[in-house]
Design a protein around this motif. Structure first.
Motif, PDB file in Angstrom:
ATOM      1  N   MET A   1      -0.600 -76.275 -12.249  1.00 34.92           N
ATOM      2  CA  MET A   1      -0.204 -75.605 -11.020  1.00 34.92           C
ATOM      3  C   MET A   1       0.009 -74.120 -11.288  1.00 34.92           C
ATOM      4  SD  MET A   1       2.325 -78.373  -9.243  1.00 34.92           S
ATOM      5  CE  MET A   1       3.135 -78.813 -10.770  1.00 34.92           C
ATOM      6  N   ASN A   2      -0.519 -73.290 -10.426  1.00 35.77           N
ATOM      7  CA  ASN A   2      -0.445 -71.859 -10.599  1.00 35.77           C
ATOM      8  C   ASN A   2      -0.213 -71.195  -9.258  1.00 35.77           C
ATOM      9  OD1 ASN A   2      -1.497 -71.438 -13.565  1.00 35.77           O
ATOM     10  ND2 ASN A   2      -2.877 -72.933 -12.635  1.00 35.77           N
ATOM     11  N   THR A   3       0.131 -69.924  -9.324  1.00 34.79           N
ATOM     12  CA  THR A   3       0.337 -69.179  -8.091  1.00 34.79           C
ATOM     13  C   THR A   3      -0.991 -68.861  -7.441  1.00 34.79           C
ATOM     14  OG1 THR A   3       0.321 -67.093  -9.310  1.00 34.79           O
ATOM     15  CG2 THR A   3       2.459 -68.167  -8.974  1.00 34.79           C
ATOM     16  N   GLN A   4      -0.935 -68.652  -6.132  1.00 36.47           N
ATOM     17  CA  GLN A   4      -2.114 -68.210  -5.404  1.00 36.47           C
ATOM     18  C   GLN A   4      -1.659 -67.453  -4.181  1.00 36.47           C
ATOM     19  OE1 GLN A   4      -4.246 -71.711  -4.095  1.00 36.47           O
ATOM     20  NE2 GLN A   4      -3.221 -71.667  -2.162  1.00 36.47           N
ATOM     21  N   GLU A   5      -2.544 -66.654  -3.635  1.00 34.18           N
ATOM     22  CA  GLU A   5      -2.213 -65.897  -2.450  1.00 34.18           C
ATOM     23  C   GLU A   5      -2.147 -66.839  -1.238  1.00 34.18           C
ATOM     24  OE1 GLU A   5      -1.390 -62.696  -2.352  1.00 34.18           O
ATOM     25  OE2 GLU A   5      -1.609 -62.646  -4.529  1.00 34.18           O
ATOM     26  N   SER A   6      -1.307 -66.481  -0.284  1.00 32.87           N
ATOM     27  CA  SER A   6      -1.190 -67.283   0.918  1.00 32.87           C
ATOM     28  C   SER A   6      -2.490 -67.227   1.713  1.00 32.87           C
ATOM     29  CB  SER A   6      -0.038 -66.774   1.783  1.00 32.87           C
ATOM     30  OG  SER A   6       1.176 -66.854   1.068  1.00 32.87           O
ATOM     31  N   VAL A   7      -2.833 -68.327   2.356  1.00 32.61           N
ATOM     32  CA  VAL A   7      -4.050 -68.414   3.138  1.00 32.61           C
ATOM     33  C   VAL A   7      -3.682 -68.326   4.615  1.00 32.61           C
ATOM     34  CG1 VAL A   7      -6.038 -69.836   3.702  1.00 32.61           C
ATOM     35  CG2 VAL A   7      -5.116 -69.858   1.368  1.00 32.61           C
ATOM     36  N   LEU A   8      -4.285 -67.368   5.324  1.00 34.71           N
ATOM     37  CA  LEU A   8      -4.070 -67.263   6.756  1.00 34.71           C
ATOM     38  C   LEU A   8      -5.041 -68.212   7.452  1.00 34.71           C
ATOM     39  CD1 LEU A   8      -3.664 -63.391   7.140  1.00 34.71           C
ATOM     40  CD2 LEU A   8      -1.880 -65.141   7.039  1.00 34.71           C
ATOM     41  N   LEU A   9      -4.500 -69.120   8.237  1.00 29.61           N
ATOM     42  CA  LEU A   9      -5.313 -70.164   8.853  1.00 29.61           C
ATOM     43  C   LEU A   9      -5.460 -69.916  10.346  1.00 29.61           C
ATOM     44  CD1 LEU A   9      -3.655 -73.217   7.083  1.00 29.61           C
ATOM     45  CD2 LEU A   9      -5.811 -72.117   6.471  1.00 29.61           C
ATOM     46  N   PRO A  10      -6.624 -70.212  10.891  1.00 25.60           N
ATOM     47  CA  PRO A  10      -6.804 -70.082  12.340  1.00 25.60           C
ATOM     48  C   PRO A  10      -6.101 -71.217  13.058  1.00 25.60           C
ATOM     49  CG  PRO A  10      -8.755 -71.061  11.369  1.00 25.60           C
ATOM     50  CD  PRO A  10      -7.846 -70.700  10.219  1.00 25.60           C
ATOM     51  N   PRO A  11      -5.791 -71.041  14.349  1.00 23.45           N
ATOM     52  CA  PRO A  11      -5.223 -72.170  15.105  1.00 23.45           C
ATOM     53  C   PRO A  11      -6.161 -73.367  15.037  1.00 23.45           C
ATOM     54  CG  PRO A  11      -5.094 -70.136  16.377  1.00 23.45           C
ATOM     55  CD  PRO A  11      -5.948 -69.840  15.184  1.00 23.45           C
ATOM     56  N   LEU A  12      -5.593 -74.543  14.855  1.00 21.27           N
ATOM     57  CA  LEU A  12      -6.387 -75.744  14.666  1.00 21.27           C
ATOM     58  C   LEU A  12      -6.961 -76.277  15.977  1.00 21.27           C
ATOM     59  CD1 LEU A  12      -7.220 -77.826  12.478  1.00 21.27           C
ATOM     60  CD2 LEU A  12      -5.098 -79.059  12.982  1.00 21.27           C
ATOM     61  N   VAL A  13      -6.273 -75.994  17.096  1.00 23.26           N
ATOM     62  CA  VAL A  13      -6.606 -76.628  18.373  1.00 23.26           C
ATOM     63  C   VAL A  13      -6.785 -75.559  19.454  1.00 23.26           C
ATOM     64  CG1 VAL A  13      -5.797 -78.249  20.148  1.00 23.26           C
ATOM     65  CG2 VAL A  13      -5.299 -78.681  17.733  1.00 23.26           C
ATOM     66  N   GLU A  14      -7.783 -75.753  20.285  1.00 25.15           N
ATOM     67  CA  GLU A  14      -7.964 -74.880  21.439  1.00 25.15           C
ATOM     68  C   GLU A  14      -6.919 -75.212  22.507  1.00 25.15           C
ATOM     69  OE1 GLU A  14     -10.108 -72.297  21.885  1.00 25.15           O
ATOM     70  OE2 GLU A  14     -10.470 -72.596  19.732  1.00 25.15           O
ATOM     71  N   PRO A  15      -6.523 -74.249  23.324  1.00 28.40           N
ATOM     72  CA  PRO A  15      -5.502 -74.512  24.346  1.00 28.40           C
ATOM     73  C   PRO A  15      -6.014 -75.441  25.442  1.00 28.40           C
ATOM     74  CG  PRO A  15      -5.747 -72.144  23.932  1.00 28.40           C
ATOM     75  CD  PRO A  15      -6.901 -72.817  23.273  1.00 28.40           C
ATOM     76  N   ALA A  16      -5.107 -76.230  25.992  1.00 26.23           N
ATOM     77  CA  ALA A  16      -5.411 -77.002  27.199  1.00 26.23           C
ATOM     78  C   ALA A  16      -5.519 -76.042  28.384  1.00 26.23           C
ATOM     79  CB  ALA A  16      -4.321 -78.043  27.440  1.00 26.23           C
ATOM     80  N   ALA A  17      -5.927 -76.546  29.517  1.00 25.99           N
ATOM     81  CA  ALA A  17      -6.164 -75.680  30.676  1.00 25.99           C
ATOM     82  C   ALA A  17      -4.877 -75.107  31.249  1.00 25.99           C
ATOM     83  CB  ALA A  17      -6.932 -76.458  31.744  1.00 25.99           C
ATOM     84  N   GLU A  18      -3.849 -75.958  31.377  1.00 24.96           N
ATOM     85  CA  GLU A  18      -2.624 -75.480  32.015  1.00 24.96           C
ATOM     86  C   GLU A  18      -1.473 -76.436  31.748  1.00 24.96           C
ATOM     87  OE1 GLU A  18      -3.234 -75.420  36.213  1.00 24.96           O
ATOM     88  OE2 GLU A  18      -3.582 -77.584  36.366  1.00 24.96           O
ATOM     89  N   LEU A  19      -0.265 -75.958  32.028  1.00 22.12           N
ATOM     90  CA  LEU A  19       0.927 -76.789  32.026  1.00 22.12           C
ATOM     91  C   LEU A  19       1.364 -77.021  33.458  1.00 22.12           C
ATOM     92  CD1 LEU A  19       3.162 -75.147  29.240  1.00 22.12           C
ATOM     93  CD2 LEU A  19       1.652 -77.126  29.005  1.00 22.12           C
ATOM     94  N   THR A  20       1.851 -78.215  33.743  1.00 23.80           N
ATOM     95  CA  THR A  20       2.428 -78.477  35.056  1.00 23.80           C
ATOM     96  C   THR A  20       3.801 -77.820  35.142  1.00 23.80           C
ATOM     97  OG1 THR A  20       3.541 -80.497  34.371  1.00 23.80           O
ATOM     98  CG2 THR A  20       1.239 -80.711  35.083  1.00 23.80           C
ATOM     99  N   GLN A  21       4.336 -77.755  36.351  1.00 23.66           N
ATOM    100  CA  GLN A  21       5.674 -77.187  36.523  1.00 23.66           C
ATOM    101  C   GLN A  21       6.700 -77.983  35.719  1.00 23.66           C
ATOM    102  OE1 GLN A  21       6.930 -76.634  40.583  1.00 23.66           O
ATOM    103  NE2 GLN A  21       9.088 -76.365  40.018  1.00 23.66           N
ATOM    104  N   ALA A  22       6.572 -79.317  35.745  1.00 22.34           N
ATOM    105  CA  ALA A  22       7.506 -80.144  34.984  1.00 22.34           C
ATOM    106  C   ALA A  22       7.384 -79.873  33.486  1.00 22.34           C
ATOM    107  CB  ALA A  22       7.249 -81.624  35.279  1.00 22.34           C
ATOM    108  N   GLU A  23       6.169 -79.662  33.009  1.00 25.37           N
ATOM    109  CA  GLU A  23       5.977 -79.366  31.591  1.00 25.37           C
ATOM    110  C   GLU A  23       6.560 -78.009  31.227  1.00 25.37           C
ATOM    111  OE1 GLU A  23       1.896 -81.877  30.579  1.00 25.37           O
ATOM    112  OE2 GLU A  23       1.749 -79.876  31.489  1.00 25.37           O
ATOM    113  N   MET A  24       6.431 -77.032  32.105  1.00 30.53           N
ATOM    114  CA  MET A  24       7.007 -75.715  31.817  1.00 30.53           C
ATOM    115  C   MET A  24       8.526 -75.798  31.731  1.00 30.53           C
ATOM    116  SD  MET A  24       4.615 -72.867  33.686  1.00 30.53           S
ATOM    117  CE  MET A  24       4.385 -73.673  35.272  1.00 30.53           C
ATOM    118  N   GLU A  25       9.127 -76.638  32.560  1.00 35.08           N
ATOM    119  CA  GLU A  25      10.577 -76.823  32.467  1.00 35.08           C
ATOM    120  C   GLU A  25      10.945 -77.543  31.167  1.00 35.08           C
ATOM    121  OE1 GLU A  25      11.832 -78.881  35.944  1.00 35.08           O
ATOM    122  OE2 GLU A  25      11.307 -77.257  37.318  1.00 35.08           O
TER     123      GLU A  25
END
Length: 394
Positions: A1-25
């Motif tokens: 085991m050795n040191t390594q630089e941190s890896v910047l990762l892209p978001p794994l998932v694309e966003p859904a279309a929208e949140l409902t009002q209940a979900e926003m609450e």
């Protein structure tokens, strides 16, 4: 085991279309965090997370995944809820005893968040189904307690290019990391070889502090959320090691082995980990619970003589034991330390909880030239079920 630089990762998932009002609450406390916000919550809503094992680590993980708003949670588990689970598997209750863990977990998830799609895979994960099941998910959470399954999860995830979050617990200690062969190290870079079979006890053999499941399980969910949303620095290339007695965390760095062989296919993981070797016992070296009861009765009447050896751990022995058994833990026998306590000129009968450890001991002694050795088929679980049902099981 050795040191390594941190890896910047892209978001794994694309966003859904929208949140409902209940979900926003419901998710308002996420939405007002700048790093998460609307975009992050929409990614969580669109995410599909597979949890392997509805047990100690899976219990808090699934509840917090559901609370966070992960859109689909898959559960792989083919076990049923037992009383001994309730000390740490908080997704289950007394009312769930005897139910499948997957069905019990689904009900708890939906009671917490009815908006989650829960998919059950009530099968034993193996190389025949892993790739097909994993293909339907974005990230894998592995909370299993055996090395064969961990290597299987690692290899299947690597072949499919998916990240997985790994957690491990025993007694007072826990470990957690992220493995993603596409961007960094995988589990084989941390453990190139499996430890000798039987050298690391499972939670059923060694015990686990119940709250440790929540401490490690919550970190696993934290990592899944970061992978899904693309925020923060994940544990890819790092292993967190937690000691709950000292209440201390330390970190190890791990890097990808530049000479490591690419993972292209699944293998026989039980054979790789040694768990399929030396555990089958023929009838001549096996006794049933009723046969052992008759032997003990005859011994009490002076009509036969043998030694009954319990190869479990002291804590297990304190919970339940067979009258007349002598405790000599498996580790002391396999290491050779206790061989002087095991005479070759007397009949020896070994037992453990379910028969696996006693079979290992039996094979080891046969390899050392012992001939008058047998073990109890089904262990003390069979004894309680067939001879002393008034005694507790664990």
């Amino acid at each position: 085991m050795n040191t390594q630089e941190s890896v910047l990762l892209p978001p794994l998932v694309e966003p859904a279309a929208e949140l409902t009002q209940a979900e926003m609450e419901r998710y308002s406390r996420h939405l007002i965090i700048p790093e998460v916000g609307m975009a992050g919550q929409l990614r969580l809503k669109n995410a599909k997370v597979l949890v392997i094992g509805a047990g100690g680590l899976g219990s808090p993980a699934m509840l917090y995944l559901a609370a966070a708003g992960v859109g689909r949670i898959g559960i792989i588990d083919d076990d049923v809820v037992e009383t001994s689970n309730l000390q740490r598997q908080v997704i289950h209750t007394v009312a769930d005893l005897g139910r499948t863990k997957a069905q019990s977990a689904r009900e708890s998830i939906l009671n917490l968040n009815p908006g989650v799609d829960v998919v059950l895979h009530e099968v034993r994960l193996d190389r025949s189904n892993a790739l097909e099941i994993f293909a339907g998910y974005d990230v894998i959470l592995d909370g299993t307690d055996n090395f064969a399954t961990r290597y299987l999860v690692n290899d299947a995830a690597a072949i499919l290019g998916k990240p997985y979050v790994w957690g491990s617990i025993l007694r007072f200690d826990g470990q957690v990391s992220v493995f993603w062969d596409k961007y960094g190290p995988n589990y084989r870079d941390l453990y190139p070889e499996a430890p000798p079979a039987g050298s690391v006890p499972s939670c059923a053999e060694g015990g686990v502090l119940g709250v440790l499941c929540a401490q490690i399980g919550s970190v696993m969910v934290n990592e899944a959320i970061k992978l899904i949303t693309g925020i923060g620095q994940t544990l890819l290339g790092r292993v967190l090691i937690f000691n709950s007695l000292q209440m201390s965390w330390r970190e190890l760095r791990v890097r990808k082995d530049p000479d490591g062989e690419p993972i292209t296919e699944l293998m026989d993981y039980e054979a790789f980990c040694g768990v399929a070797q030396g555990t089958t016992v023929d009838a001549d070296h096996t006794v049933s619970a009723p046969e052992l009861a008759a032997m003990l009765e005859s011994r009490g009447q002076g009509l036969g003589d043998f030694e009954l050896i319990d190869v479990r751990e002291p804590g297990e022995f304190e919970i339940v034991s067979i009258p007349g058994a002598t405790l000599i833990p498996k580790g002391r026998i396999l290491s050779g330390e206790a061989l002087g306590e095991l005479p070759r000129d007397r009949d020896l009968v070994f037992h453990c909880k379910a028969g696996t450890r006693s079979a290992e001991v039996l094979q080891n002694l046969l390899d050392h030239g012992y001939t008058r050795v047998r073990h109890l088929d089904g262990g003390i679980l069979s004894w309680v079920r067939e001879v002393e049902p008034e005694k507790p099981v664990y």
